[in-house]
Structure formats: C-alpha cells, structure tokens
Scaffold this active site. Structure first.
Site, short mmCIF file in Angstrom:
data_model
loop_
_atom_site.label_atom_id
_atom_site.label_comp_id
_atom_site.label_asym_id
_atom_site.label_seq_id
_atom_site.Cartn_x
_atom_site.Cartn_y
_atom_site.Cartn_z
N ALA A 231 -1.26 4.97 8.52
CA ALA A 231 -1.41 6.25 7.85
C ALA A 231 -2.14 7.20 8.79
CB ALA A 231 -2.22 6.06 6.57
N GLY B 61 -0.48 1.23 7.56
CA GLY B 61 0.71 1.70 6.85
C GLY B 61 2.00 1.44 7.62
N GLU C 173 2.91 -2.02 6.79
CA GLU C 173 3.29 -2.02 5.37
C GLU C 173 4.67 -1.40 5.16
OE1 GLU C 173 -0.51 -0.10 4.67
OE2 GLU C 173 -0.94 -1.63 3.17
N GLU D 249 -7.30 -1.57 8.62
CA GLU D 249 -7.97 -0.56 7.78
C GLU D 249 -9.45 -0.85 7.60
OE1 GLU D 249 -5.05 -2.01 7.09
OE2 GLU D 249 -3.65 -0.59 6.17
#
Ligand code: CAA
Length: 258
Positions: free
Chosen positions: A65, A109, A112, A132
């Site tokens: 992200a 992300g 993911e 993260e």
C-alpha cells in the site's frame, strides 16, 4: 477506459493488466486500486476476454500500500476510504480466472494482491513479505488470513511478526506460488498458462474457480457437496458433450461456452 497508473492490453482472449507506477515500485494508492478494480471488472464483462493476467515490473509487482498516501490518515479516514477492503470485496466478484505474474517485490498489499488472484507464477527474483509490522500496523488485505491458509500458521506468523521477505524458492516450497521460472521468462510462462486456460470452456473454467475458492469458505463436507452439484450441473452444457465427444473421436475440443 483511460488509465494512468495501469496499462491494459487485450490480445488473444487474454487481458494483461500491468501495474505502472515505476517511481513508487507500484505502491497501491487510491488511483491505482480504483483503476485496477475497474479494469478487472471490465475484463470480466468483456466477451473477448477468457483469462486475466496481473503483473508489475521486473523490479516490483507491488511494494505494498502507498505509505506516503496513508501516513497522515486517522482511523476515520482509513475506514471511510476502505480502499483495501474494496480489493477483497470487488476481486471476489470477478468470475474469470486471474493469474498473478510476480517479479521482484510483492510486499504488504502487493503480496496480498497477488494472493487475491487465483494463482501466482513467480520469477526467480520474486520476494514476498508482510512487512507492515515495521510500520506499526498489520496486514490489511489478507496477509494474516490468506497467507496463513497458503503457508500454514508457523510461516505466516514468522512473516507477519518479523516482516522478513521470502524468496521465490521458499514461496514455491511453502505453497504460496504455483511455479517459479527464470525472471526473463516470467511473462512467457504466465501468458502461456493464460492461453491454456483461454482454450477451455469459460463456463467450466469459471466453475472450477468457484469450486476451488469454495474450499476456503466451507467445511470439507459442504465443499464436497457443492463440488458434486457443480460437477452435475456441467452435464447440462454443450461444452461437456463436446469435450467428451472430442476425447472419444481423438480430436481437439471446440468449446462454445454453452
Ligand atoms: N509506498 C510508497 N512509496 C513506496 C513504497 C510504498 N509501499 N515502496 C517503495 N516506495 C517508493 C520509495 O519511497 C521510493 O520513492 P522515492 O524515490 O521518491 O524516495 C521508491 O519507491 C523506490 O523505493 P526505494 O528507494 O525504497 O527502493 P529500494 O530498492 O531501496 O527498496 C523496498 C525497495 C525494499 C521494496 C523498499 O522500498 C520498501 O521497503 N518499501 C516498503 C515496503 C512496505 O513496507 N510495504 C508495506 C506497505 S503497508 C501495506 O501494504 C498495508 C496493507 O497491507 C494494506
């Protein structure tokens, strides 16, 4: 559709979606996620498309992200935007098969997103991770849930708690990726796999995807019941007749998605 952060090419029944924020290692910002989800849904609705491939660059599939975009957000901002929830919710509605072709970093992300695709083909330079924890947060798009189902609790805890990266060999050994190929051959391999899928009956491919995905959501008994019913349902299609006739007549099946 005009996109700025992704490139979409449709050729030979395959939609190739390339994440394209090279300066940010394809970090998933609001715009990229919106464009990616729009492109996936458009490909799903496009009769010319029979399989979808999502990829990044040789250096990064996606480095997570976008940290710069979210660093100043508070609880209300991040929950109102629900950018990451949209990846899980909207990708789950795409019925055509999606392959992730992962070269370089697939972190946070990015890892993911790859796991939200139907399977992952990796270049031997791929690096997967859920770092993260180094940012004071945890995974937000399935890194604690899907990764655990892929690689088991021990390795998932290791990845989520230490934030270490997993190389392509380890990812293949632990079941995160389906194949590893030399980085230079990644796209050939992924497009080859997509072409194989595109040759099948789309009804059957979609049903196979539905059945496999169901194994994540249900008990074994319920999953077996659903699989049996889906199997039965395919005998209502012309493609089942064609596929079996072609085998008996020793010829290539000509599927018509009926
Ligand atoms: N968000 C925003 N920008 C990012 C980024 C990210 N996730 N990852 C890399 N970038 C940017 C860098 O800031 C840098 O930009 P500038 O040149 O403007 O400084 C550029 O991409 C190149 O990155 P590096 O200079 O850091 O490249 P490197 O080769 O030295 O390192 C890397 C590569 C190891 C991937 C490193 O960039 C890195 O650790 N990135 C962050 C990885 C990460 O923590 N991801 C998790 C994000 S949180 C998340 O994803 C939450 C969730 O589950 C929803």
């Amino acid at each position: 559709m005009a996109f700025e952060t992704i490139i979409v090419e449709i050729e030979d029944h395959i939609a190739l979606i390339k994440l394209n924020r090279p300066d940010a290692l394809n970090a998933l910002n609001n715009q990229l996620v919106s464009e990616l989800l729009d492109a996936l849904e458009a490909a799903d609705a496009n009769d010319k498309v029979r399989c979808i491939v999502v990829t990044g660059s040789e250096k990064a599939f996606a480095a997570g992200a976008d940290i710069k975009e979210m660093s100043d957000m508070g609880f209300v901002d991040v929950s109102n935007i629900n950018l990451f929830g949209a990846i899980n919710d909207r990708m789950a509605t795409v019925r055509k098969p999606i392959i992730a072709a992962v070269g370089g970093y697939a972190l946070g992300g990015g890892c993911e997103l790859a796991m939200a695709c139907d399977f992952i083909i990796a270049g031997d330079n791929a690096k997967f991770g859920q770092p993260e924890i180094n940012l004071g947060v945890i995974a937000g798009i399935g890194g604690s849930q899907r990764l655990t189902r892929f690689v088991g609790k021990s390795k998932s805890m290791d990845m989520n708690l230490t934030g270490r990266f997993m190389n392509a060999d380890e990812a293949e050994r632990s079941g995160l990726v389906s194949r590893v190929v030399p980085a230079k051959k990644l796209m050939d391999e992924a497009m080859g796999a997509a072409s194989k899928i595109a040759e099948k009956s789309l009804i059957t491919a979609r049903t196979a995807k539905e059945a496999v995905n169901c194994s994540y959501e249900t008990t074994l008994a319920e999953g077996l019941r659903l699989e049996r019913r889906l199997f039965h349902s395919l005998f209502a299609t012309e493609d089942q007749k064609e596929g079996m006739a072609a085998f008996i007549e020793k010829r290539q099946a000509q599927f018509r998605d009926r």
